[in-house]
Design an enzyme around this catalytic site. Structure first.
Site, PDB file in Angstrom:
ATOM      1  N   LYS A  19       0.828  -1.217   0.000  1.00  9.43           N
ATOM      2  CA  LYS A  19       0.000   0.000   0.000  1.00  9.43           C
ATOM      3  C   LYS A  19       0.863   1.269   0.000  1.00  9.43           C
ATOM      4  CE  LYS A  19      -2.120  -0.897   3.868  1.00  9.43           C
ATOM      5  NZ  LYS A  19      -1.373  -2.109   4.266  1.00  9.43           N
ATOM      6  N   ARG A  94      -9.082   1.320   9.205  1.00 11.99           N
ATOM      7  CA  ARG A  94      -8.637  -0.028   9.584  1.00 11.99           C
ATOM      8  C   ARG A  94      -9.688  -0.738  10.412  1.00 11.99           C
ATOM      9  NH1 ARG A  94      -2.827   1.045   9.193  1.00 11.99           N
ATOM     10  NH2 ARG A  94      -1.633  -0.846   9.477  1.00 11.99           N
ATOM     11  N   ARG A 133      12.424  -5.624   4.635  1.00 12.40           N
ATOM     12  CA  ARG A 133      12.153  -4.264   4.180  1.00 12.40           C
ATOM     13  C   ARG A 133      12.794  -3.232   5.099  1.00 12.40           C
ATOM     14  NH1 ARG A 133       5.671  -2.852   4.674  1.00 12.40           N
ATOM     15  NH2 ARG A 133       5.642  -2.542   6.919  1.00 12.40           N
ATOM     16  N   ARG A 165      11.842  -0.878  10.677  1.00  9.98           N
ATOM     17  CA  ARG A 165      10.774  -0.356  11.538  1.00  9.98           C
ATOM     18  C   ARG A 165      10.645  -1.179  12.807  1.00  9.98           C
ATOM     19  NH1 ARG A 165       5.468   0.610   7.979  1.00  9.98           N
ATOM     20  NH2 ARG A 165       4.574  -0.403   9.806  1.00  9.98           N
ATOM     21  N   ARG A 176       0.150  -8.116  13.934  1.00 11.12           N
ATOM     22  CA  ARG A 176      -0.501  -7.154  13.034  1.00 11.12           C
ATOM     23  C   ARG A 176      -1.387  -7.881  12.029  1.00 11.12           C
ATOM     24  NH1 ARG A 176       4.547  -4.110  10.883  1.00 11.12           N
ATOM     25  NH2 ARG A 176       3.094  -3.038   9.507  1.00 11.12           N
TER      26      ARG A 176
END
Ligand code: AMP
Length: 221
Positions: A19, A94, A133, A165, A176
């Site tokens: 996204k 969300r 990532r 992150r 998550r």
């Protein structure tokens, strides 16, 4: 043609579905801002604000920040001048409550969402993409050591340092995904009923997914 239209778009999909990457590309093509609630919360965390401290306690655990906080933040942003010609929402809504609140805000302005793009990716693939990532510590642009490597190792295009992150640790990612399944996935039905939902296969390359996203937005926006 694209320049004459107003786009009020929501990007849905698992963490890791792309996204953020797709949102930033759409922003360049459509000339409207991508609003990422995750980026806004991380900026608040980096600034050491009270909002940032509060958000960190949820984000570190892979949980959602309370709806009231997020809705206020988004309402303020999309009501600002820079969103007057439209916006792309990445990571919001969300929850069902957030989706209802967004509809209420837009309705009060005499507007509606033009499209919801759902980036469809199997869970294992999303988790695989997240491991590996890296995010820019300044502009928050995302890279991946295999699928989207930075131009210089450890550095963003903007020159700032890249980092991992805090919530991309495997255990937090798993949490998550569980939260996504229970809280966010039901929005597919919500937007499906409104007939503004468009599913896009998020497995191909960044370029091909982007082509499909643009095709979907320009089809009948
Ligand atoms: P993201 O960068 O979109 O993956 O978001 C990272 C984290 O920020 C999430 O796991 C949540 O803790 C928090 N967050 C971002 N957007 C929202 C939202 N719309 N509602 C609640 N929490 C959010």
């Amino acid at each position: 043609m694209v320049g004459e239209r107003e786009f009020r778009v929501v990007l849905l999909g698992l963490p890791g579905a792309g996204k953020g990457t797709q949102g930033k590309l759409l922003q360049q093509t459509l000339g409207i801002p991508t609003i990422s609630t995750g980026d806004m919360l991380r900026e608040a965390m980096n600034s050491g604000s009270e909002l940032g401290r509060m958000a960190r306690s949820y984000m570190q655990k892979g949980e959602l920040v309370p709806d009231s906080v997020i809705v206020r933040m988004v309402e303020e942003t999309i009501g600002s001048e820079r969103c007057a010609k439209g916006f792309i929402l990445d990571g919001f809504p969300r929850t069902y409550e957030q989706a209802k609140a967004l509809d209420g805000v837009l309705e009060a302005w005499g507007k509606t969402l033009t499209k919801v793009l759902y980036f469809n990716l199997p869970e294992e693939e999303a988790v695989r993409r997240i491991s590996g990532r890296m995010a820019c510590k300044s502009c928050q642009r995302m890279y991946h050591n295999l699928f989207n490597p930075p131009p210089t190792s450890g550095r963003c295009e903007c020159g700032a340092e890249l980092g991992i992150r805090e919530d991309d640790k495997e255990e937090t990612v798993r949490k998550r995904v569980v939260v996504y399944r229970s809280q966010t996935l039901p929005l597919l039905e919500y937007y499906g009923q409104k007939e503004i939902l468009c599913a896009i296969d998020a497995s191909p390359t960044i370029e091909n997914v982007q082509k499909e996203a643009l095709k979907a937005l320009c089809a009948n926006a």
